[in-house]
Design a protein around this motif. Structure first.
Motif, PDB file in Angstrom:
ATOM      1  N   LYS A 149       0.834  -1.211   0.000  1.00  0.00           N
ATOM      2  CA  LYS A 149       0.000   0.000   0.000  1.00  0.00           C
ATOM      3  C   LYS A 149       0.867   1.259   0.000  1.00  0.00           C
ATOM      4  CE  LYS A 149      -4.269  -1.863   1.843  1.00  0.00           C
ATOM      5  NZ  LYS A 149      -5.441  -1.647   2.684  1.00  0.00           N
ATOM      6  N   LYS A 150       2.018   1.160   0.673  1.00  0.00           N
ATOM      7  CA  LYS A 150       2.909   2.322   0.751  1.00  0.00           C
ATOM      8  C   LYS A 150       3.656   2.562  -0.555  1.00  0.00           C
ATOM      9  CE  LYS A 150       3.741   2.698   5.714  1.00  0.00           C
ATOM     10  NZ  LYS A 150       4.559   2.145   6.806  1.00  0.00           N
ATOM     11  N   ASN A 151       4.141   1.474  -1.187  1.00  0.00           N
ATOM     12  CA  ASN A 151       4.975   1.673  -2.387  1.00  0.00           C
ATOM     13  C   ASN A 151       4.182   1.716  -3.700  1.00  0.00           C
ATOM     14  OD1 ASN A 151       4.457  -1.003  -3.128  1.00  0.00           O
ATOM     15  ND2 ASN A 151       6.380  -1.777  -2.279  1.00  0.00           N
ATOM     16  N   GLY A 152       2.856   1.639  -3.602  1.00  0.00           N
ATOM     17  CA  GLY A 152       2.029   1.806  -4.802  1.00  0.00           C
ATOM     18  C   GLY A 152       1.676   0.529  -5.542  1.00  0.00           C
ATOM     19  N   THR A 153       2.270  -0.604  -5.152  1.00  0.00           N
ATOM     20  CA  THR A 153       1.979  -1.882  -5.828  1.00  0.00           C
ATOM     21  C   THR A 153       0.490  -2.216  -5.750  1.00  0.00           C
ATOM     22  OG1 THR A 153       4.101  -2.610  -4.919  1.00  0.00           O
ATOM     23  CG2 THR A 153       2.795  -4.282  -6.036  1.00  0.00           C
TER      24      THR A 153
ATOM     25  N   SER B 259      -6.110  -5.442  -9.717  1.00  0.00           N
ATOM     26  CA  SER B 259      -7.501  -5.323 -10.172  1.00  0.00           C
ATOM     27  C   SER B 259      -8.406  -5.061  -8.972  1.00  0.00           C
ATOM     28  CB  SER B 259      -7.941  -6.619 -10.862  1.00  0.00           C
ATOM     29  OG  SER B 259      -8.069  -7.658  -9.894  1.00  0.00           O
ATOM     30  N   LYS B 260      -9.629  -4.629  -9.256  1.00  0.00           N
ATOM     31  CA  LYS B 260     -10.597  -4.303  -8.215  1.00  0.00           C
ATOM     32  C   LYS B 260     -10.853  -5.518  -7.310  1.00  0.00           C
ATOM     33  CE  LYS B 260     -14.807  -1.528  -7.931  1.00  0.00           C
ATOM     34  NZ  LYS B 260     -15.956  -1.016  -8.690  1.00  0.00           N
ATOM     35  N   LYS B 261     -10.980  -6.696  -7.936  1.00  0.00           N
ATOM     36  CA  LYS B 261     -11.265  -7.928  -7.198  1.00  0.00           C
ATOM     37  C   LYS B 261     -10.090  -8.297  -6.279  1.00  0.00           C
ATOM     38  CE  LYS B 261     -12.854 -12.675  -7.749  1.00  0.00           C
ATOM     39  NZ  LYS B 261     -12.976 -13.825  -8.659  1.00  0.00           N
ATOM     40  N   GLU B 262      -8.870  -8.180  -6.816  1.00  0.00           N
ATOM     41  CA  GLU B 262      -7.665  -8.498  -6.021  1.00  0.00           C
ATOM     42  C   GLU B 262      -7.547  -7.560  -4.820  1.00  0.00           C
ATOM     43  OE1 GLU B 262      -4.401 -10.291  -9.192  1.00  0.00           O
ATOM     44  OE2 GLU B 262      -4.880  -8.155  -9.268  1.00  0.00           O
ATOM     45  N   LYS B 263      -7.823  -6.277  -5.069  1.00  0.00           N
ATOM     46  CA  LYS B 263      -7.771  -5.279  -3.984  1.00  0.00           C
ATOM     47  C   LYS B 263      -8.743  -5.648  -2.869  1.00  0.00           C
ATOM     48  CE  LYS B 263      -6.398  -1.070  -6.449  1.00  0.00           C
ATOM     49  NZ  LYS B 263      -6.900   0.176  -7.029  1.00  0.00           N
ATOM     50  N   LEU B 264      -9.952  -6.038  -3.276  1.00  0.00           N
ATOM     51  CA  LEU B 264     -10.995  -6.396  -2.315  1.00  0.00           C
ATOM     52  C   LEU B 264     -10.568  -7.592  -1.460  1.00  0.00           C
ATOM     53  CD1 LEU B 264     -13.951  -5.568  -1.550  1.00  0.00           C
ATOM     54  CD2 LEU B 264     -14.713  -7.425  -3.018  1.00  0.00           C
ATOM     55  N   LEU B 265     -10.026  -8.625  -2.121  1.00  0.00           N
ATOM     56  CA  LEU B 265      -9.581  -9.834  -1.408  1.00  0.00           C
ATOM     57  C   LEU B 265      -8.444  -9.519  -0.438  1.00  0.00           C
ATOM     58  CD1 LEU B 265      -9.657 -12.466  -4.321  1.00  0.00           C
ATOM     59  CD2 LEU B 265     -11.150 -12.433  -2.319  1.00  0.00           C
ATOM     60  N   ILE B 266      -7.490  -8.712  -0.900  1.00  0.00           N
ATOM     61  CA  ILE B 266      -6.341  -8.354  -0.057  1.00  0.00           C
ATOM     62  C   ILE B 266      -6.792  -7.490   1.124  1.00  0.00           C
ATOM     63  CG2 ILE B 266      -4.208  -6.959  -0.012  1.00  0.00           C
ATOM     64  CD1 ILE B 266      -3.519  -8.211  -2.731  1.00  0.00           C
TER      65      ILE B 266
END
Length: 223
Positions: free
Chosen positions: A119-123, A128-135
């Protein structure tokens, strides 16, 4: 210096209903009043001093003290004093194996720390939206259980329990690993199970607060 008057004002001397007592607490009971056992505060001072001396030695040697209090009256206080003293704490449910299966727990902490780095380094933003939600879901779950022990890189040098009756699993894991146990012991607790028992009212937030204040000050001094 521990002040008996301050302990008295905080209600540290109030024990449980006499019929709920543990006979091994007899040496620490001053009297019975209105059906309630009253703790002998002069004994509390002696035991608290002894506990603080040993806590100082452990912290001075570079080890951490894990503070544990999952009951409602203790959560906020434990979290507050752990933060001040820069020590790990557990205020939510105790995770079975937190000490006895520490390597696995550390892997989960690393996973949580890696998400923070992403989250800090921008990765994180490249996903994708789905990956973000799962993480995000995974992070929320990990942080709730492990956020307060993220600075505990090794097995702690000692563990402090607000109420050993409530924290039975934590107590048994610490004993299994021969980790010194420091604990507030009320009149319904067996003090013989605790290496450094501190006879005190473990139900009142004022009482919990003052004992943790002394413990936290000791840790800060030795850090």
């Amino acid at each position: 210096k521990i002040n008996t008057q301050d302990l008295l004002k905080a209600g540290v001397h109030f024990g449980h209903i006499a019929r709920k007592w543990h006979p091994n607490m007899r040496p620490f009971i001053f009297m019975k009043k209105g059906g309630i056992h009253i703790i002998d505060l002069s004994k509390t001072v002696v035991k608290l001093n002894k506990a603080c001396e040993e806590l100082e030695n452990i912290v001075f040697s570079g080890k951490k003290i894990l503070l544990v209090g999952t009951k409602d009256q203790a959560k906020e206080k434990v979290s507050y004093y752990a933060k001040i003293a820069n020590m790990p704490c557990v205020t939510e449910r105790w995770l079975g194996g937190l000490l006895t299966n520490f390597t696995t727990i550390r892997k989960s902490v690393k996973k949580m720390n890696n998400i923070e780095k992403m989250k800090k380094n921008g990765t994180f933003n490249t996903l994708s939206k789905k990956e973000k939600l799962l993480i995000d879901r995974l992070y929320t779950k990990l942080y709730k259980n492990l956020g307060s022990i993220s600075n505990m890189n090794h097995i702690p040098g000692g563990i402090f329990l607000v109420d050993p009756n409530k924290e039975k699993i934590a107590l048994s894991e610490a004993k299994k690993l021969k980790i010194p146990v420091f604990a507030m012991v009320d009149t319904n607790t067996n003090p013989n199970e605790i290496e450094y028992p501190i006879p005190s009212n473990d139900d009142s937030s004022k009482s919990i607060n003052i004992i943790l204040k002394y413990v936290s000050e000791t840790i800060q001094k030795a850090s």
